[in-house]
Scaffold this active site. Structure first.
Site, PDB file in Angstrom:
ATOM      1  N   ASP A 244       0.815  -1.208   0.000  1.00  0.00           N
ATOM      2  CA  ASP A 244       0.000   0.000   0.000  1.00  0.00           C
ATOM      3  C   ASP A 244       0.855   1.267   0.000  1.00  0.00           C
ATOM      4  O   ASP A 244       1.801   1.396   0.787  1.00  0.00           O
ATOM      5  CB  ASP A 244      -0.911  -0.010   1.236  1.00  0.00           C
ATOM      6  CG  ASP A 244      -1.789   1.209   1.330  1.00  0.00           C
ATOM      7  OD1 ASP A 244      -2.661   1.374   0.459  1.00  0.00           O
ATOM      8  OD2 ASP A 244      -1.592   2.013   2.267  1.00  0.00           O
ATOM      9  N   GLU A 281       1.697  -0.042  -4.822  1.00  0.00           N
ATOM     10  CA  GLU A 281       0.785   1.059  -5.129  1.00  0.00           C
ATOM     11  C   GLU A 281       1.611   2.341  -5.036  1.00  0.00           C
ATOM     12  O   GLU A 281       2.107   2.685  -3.967  1.00  0.00           O
ATOM     13  CB  GLU A 281      -0.380   1.133  -4.155  1.00  0.00           C
ATOM     14  CG  GLU A 281      -1.352   2.261  -4.516  1.00  0.00           C
ATOM     15  CD  GLU A 281      -2.235   2.723  -3.369  1.00  0.00           C
ATOM     16  OE1 GLU A 281      -3.244   3.394  -3.646  1.00  0.00           O
ATOM     17  OE2 GLU A 281      -1.910   2.431  -2.208  1.00  0.00           O
TER      18      GLU A 281
END
Length: 572
Positions: A244, A281
């Site tokens: 993330d 990401e």
């Protein structure tokens, strides 16, 4: 058994084993240890640091009573695996399916998700990506407020539940990617601070304080996060990790944490004899993210590609607010389909500066692209999804593109249920201000912020998929379209070819149609309401979203309004 914990600045550390405290002995490197003979699988324990606590173990494998309770001893060897013949799943050529365990089914558990795996097998996806599963406060959360990063949310089924899910996926021929959050920890139930210098002392992002990756004491902090990543791949047999918001990892060292992690995962893949995938990401549009360390890159196997999403979304929805502004015209979609990104050093109006770098030479399979995902739906105030006509066109382009396509749960049948932002903070101050915090986060995105209260249980319940929708003709028809697209992608090598320099795109100056050439195949899209003629010679139509597709008097394809056709034109 021996209990160990890292607490380099502590004067005394005690382990509390089911109400009985024992002093721990200092070891090298700031570690403490104590042997407790009668502790076994399931034994509850916690730590006292300089008389404060009790605190759960920073490396707790299980939190049976939630984030504020004690840890429990968990023996990985007690689980019996049946995936001994599993050889892994390579990201190249794969289709990814993202899901949230708590809303994928009405029950919201790993066990219930297992019952739906046949649906994913029939859809012909290859990898299931599950949103974060670390323990969170309360009973519902997206997962990005996780703490106790080595444990698994008990609401979903705990560590054995996750193992059972991975094992069942492997039996069904599906790989598993786990979404993990290492750039921050949740604001509630985070007890790392008393143990050591886990945090850098400044805001790392909108979501919380930066973790200490390059300051004093950071060697062991880095090992904490790398060890966490390796645990999922090794002990839970997961096939890959989605990392993330890596742009919020603040690391000024010569060897970035991601490069160090990539080397460790590569070594583990060699030992395990199966491919292990790292997907970042990142909103940096920096190709170094997916280039190998020996070429000066960070060694990620792939990264999420927001530019593809934005361009597809604008083309099928007509929206142009906020960060969509630069992507509103079809030439932006054409550039993205050919080059992977729109902003390759160009001016970004949303950021107010130039942004990104060219991805020339990067194969498309290193860019994970989507039409919808948890962020792009859930960060809309009402959590609304695209309508069926838009899904048909967008999926047709996505699943014939050179990128690694990713679908979001329910997209394949046009689920009517929204995917809203929800949480269940225990502390009143966090619970009462969550709606206000979300509105501040998306200030400037161009939305009228009329979102429901994230803390209201109904917000969570409304986000659950309704599987009975598949009995309705419109939903079943869309599912068949998605199945046909995935099957065609896997049958025709041209459609999964990742070489960006071989993609050709033509667009209508009036913004009505686009043609993407994949080898000798033409993917023709009519975004307009009326029938249009596209510069593609008539030939064999391999798949069409609507009938009839026919040739005009000039021999060119004529497409009905809002339709997509994949054809092999006649050659003269």
């Amino acid at each position: 058994m021996i209990f160990e914990v890292w607490a380099p600045d502590a004067t005394t550390v005690e382990v509390d084993v089911q109400g009985s405290r024992r002093l721990m002995s200092p070891e090298a490197g700031g570690w403490w240890s104590a042997e407790v003979e009668d502790a076994e699988h399931g034994t509850r324990y916690a730590f006292m640091v300089d008389g404060d606590g009790p605190y759960p173990d920073p490396r707790s494998r299980r939190q049976p009573d939630g984030v504020f309770g004690p840890s429990a001893v968990y023996d990985h060897a007690r689980f019996t695996w049946s995936d001994h013949d599993w050889k892994g799943r390579d990201l190249r050529g794969s289709v990814v399916y993202e899901l949230h365990v708590g809303t994928f089914t009405q029950e919201g558990t790993f066990h219930a998700a297992i019952e739906k795996l046949d649906h994913l097998v029939e859809l012909c996806v290859d990898l299931v990506e599950i949103m974060p599963v670390a323990p969170v406060p309360g009973g519902r959360n997206w997962g990005y407020d996780g703490v106790d990063l080595y444990a698994v949310n008990e609401t979903y089924g705990g560590p054995d539940g996750l193992k059972s899910f991975v094992d069942a996926c492997h039996r069904a021929g599906l790989g598993v990617i786990l979404d993990v959050v290492h750039n921050h920890l949740g604001p509630s139930g985070n007890f790392l601070r008393p143990f050591g210098p886990y945090f850098a002392g400044f805001p790392g992002s909108y979501w919380g304080e930066a973790v200490n990756l390059d300051g004093p004491g950071s060697d062991e902090v880095r090992r904490y996060f790398i060890g966490n990543a390796l645990q999922w791949l090794r002990d839970y047999h997961v096939d890959g990790l989605r990392l993330d918001a890596v742009h919020a990892l603040h690391d000024a060292r010569a060897t970035h944490l991601l490069a160090e992690l990539a080397a460790e995962v590569d070594a583990l893949a060699c030992a395990a004899g199966r491919p292990l995938t790292l997907i970042a990401e990142s909103d940096l549009n920096d190709p170094r993210m997916v280039q190998p360390p020996e070429a000066g890159g960070l060694g990620m196997n792939a990264q999420w590609d927001d530019d593809v999403h934005h361009a597809l979304h604008c083309a099928v929805s007509g929206e142009s607010h906020g960060y969509y502004k630069d992507f509103a015209a079809l030439p932006a979609l054409a550039k993205v389909l050919k080059g992977g990104v729109l902003h390759d050093g160009t001016y970004s109006s949303f950021r107010g500066r130039s942004h990104g770098r060219s991805y020339a030479g990067v194969p498309g399979h290193r860019l994970v692209a989507c039409l919808q995902n948890h962020d792009q739906i859930g960060n809309r105030p009402r959590g609304d999804r695209l309508p069926v006509p838009a899904l048909k066109l967008g999926a047709g382009l996505l699943l014939t593109s050179p990128f690694t396509p990713m679908l979001f749960m329910g997209e394949e049948w046009g689920a009517r249920s929204p995917f809203l932002f929800f949480s269940d903070h225990v502390e009143p101050r966090l619970r009462e201000r969550e709606a206000e915090r979300r509105e501040r986060e998306f200030d400037g995105f161009g939305y009228v912020w009329d979102a429901p209260d994230p803390s209201d249980e109904e917000t969570f319940l409304r986000s659950k998929l309704d599987w009975t929708e598949l009995k309705e003709e419109a939903h079943w028809s869309l599912l068949c379209w998605y199945r046909d697209l995935v099957a065609l992608r896997k049958a025709l090598p041209e459609l999964s070819d990742p070489r960006l320099d071989r993609v050709r795109v033509e667009v209508d100056p009036d913004g009505k149609w686009l043609v993407m050439w994949r080898g000798e195949l033409a993917v023709s899209v009519n975004f307009a309401e009326e029938t249009v003629s596209v510069p593609v010679a008539a030939g064999a139509v391999l798949l069409a979203s609507d009938d009839p597709v026919r040739a005009g008097e000039d021999g060119r394809l004529r497409l009905p309004g809002q339709s997509l056709t994949i054809s092999r034109p006649e050659t003269t």
